[in-house]
Design an enzyme around this catalytic site. Sequence first.
Site: not given
Length: 558
Positions: A84, A140
């Site tokens: 990610c 994130h």
Amino acid sequence: MTDPALSVLSVMSLLSLGHLSPDWTSPNQVEQPNHPRPHIIFIMTDDQGFNDIGYHNRDIHTPTLDKLAAEGVKLENYYIQPICTPSRSQFITGRYQIHTGLQHSIIRSRQPSCLPFDLRTLPQRLQDSGYSTHMVGKWHLGFYKRDCLPTRRGFHTYFGSLTGSVDYYTYKSCDGPGVCGYDLHEGERVAWDQGGRYSTHLYAQRVRKILAAHDPSSQPLFIFLSFQAVHTPLQSPREYVYPYRRMGNVFRRKYAGMVSAVDEAVRNVTYALRKYGYYKNSVIIFSTDNGGQPLFGGSNWPLRGRKGTYWEGGVRGIGFVHSPLLKHRRRVSKALLHITDWYPTLMGLAGGNVSQMEGLDGYDMWEAISDGKESPRLEILHNIDPLYNAARHGSLKNGYGIWNTAVQAAVRVGDWKLLTGNPGYGDWIPPQVLGNFPESWWNLERHTEQKKSLWLFNVADDPYERYDLAESRPDVVKQLLARLTFYNRTAVPVRYPSEDPRADPSLNGGAWGPWEGDGENWEAFYPRKRKVKKQKRKFCKMKSFFRRLNIRIMSNRI
């Protein structure tokens, strides 16, 4: 002695050998005249595998995505990163991980780390070009300071979650046993009153509100819609899972339902683009952030490997561009393209001077995408991670004295791809259609090479990475090892700090958010309603549940 890096020219000379109205497509009564700078909608999904979209797999029902891709340009030689944070960081900075210090793993919730402050992000550049910029969904990219937050990194508005994984309804996120907190934010405040709705629906609805409130003729718009779907936990309303009821594997069934929910959300966003007058002067880009995780329903078949690996299953992504501004539509592009390329490509569309943006690793790909011209990109550095577990049988000797093959690294030049160190789990995992998951199919085609630390593939001829050519083509191996050496000379130190106990949500009002002070009023970030004691008691009752959930989440993050 010849420079081991060699020139790109010599390398290439060698490598040349080798729930709205279904009629969202109808003409719109309120379309505005074309704006000189297009509205840009970038849609990113999380953990969606190469085999998890309708035009790659008829078992997955994605009519909207299929239609958008079919009427636009499918990117079938498109690469992202295997996990990610790296993909998101490269999208938003236009730089390889080795140039941001994020070479290793993800930014975890308790780590005092985020995007380097000295880098101007894509939305910051777009703001300079007069764009109204908005982000909805998963961030994130770190949040230990307020200066790390999306609203401080180029977005006028933000609505979403800061951590890597949250519950789709309660927005609880855990980062270790008992370290759990609420994670849904509106701007720089905790959105305590917004929980309870399925995040895919909630995020699509927010995008529609942004579109409805903005005047498309007055200012160009950039929206980064970053779905948390289809990342674990596997959750979706039942109506999306029901069409897949004949799938024997429960995980795969739930996962497919989540993909269908994303498809409907994209349909509603596209409808809103037409309804409010954006569509004719818009560019819609769809991308996954990394490969799928077969342990939790994803599929990259027939590619090798999975999320978290440098095999094609981890780094070859789903992607397409849909826009009325494309000169040659309804086609498949095989142009080599990487996620870092979106930065200069979108800045070029926005009228920015890309030539003055130093340090970018991406290329302006618009002519390759829109006109069908050759890609200006000749190679991709997938990554060099000096902190990843060293391969037991790797050595400088095995790397011809050019490169230590114990180091995890991967590079593609032309049609050739080289991997060193431990690339990650390397099986070919067939679609998960068997009911007794995972035993009956898990060993169908296991491929272990414990004594290897170097692989070479011609991914144009062998996209499934079945034929290792390292021994038969040492000349190519040496050239690609030299490229790794060249890139490594430009790498900055890895930034992977230890976890900070001050990040624990229990010390910050029960929510994830910035914990390192910068002189601002922190009470404004964590205000909550008077039901504090009741919510704390409920949170304690759920502690054992989140401990069990965390085991599954943490096993899937890397």
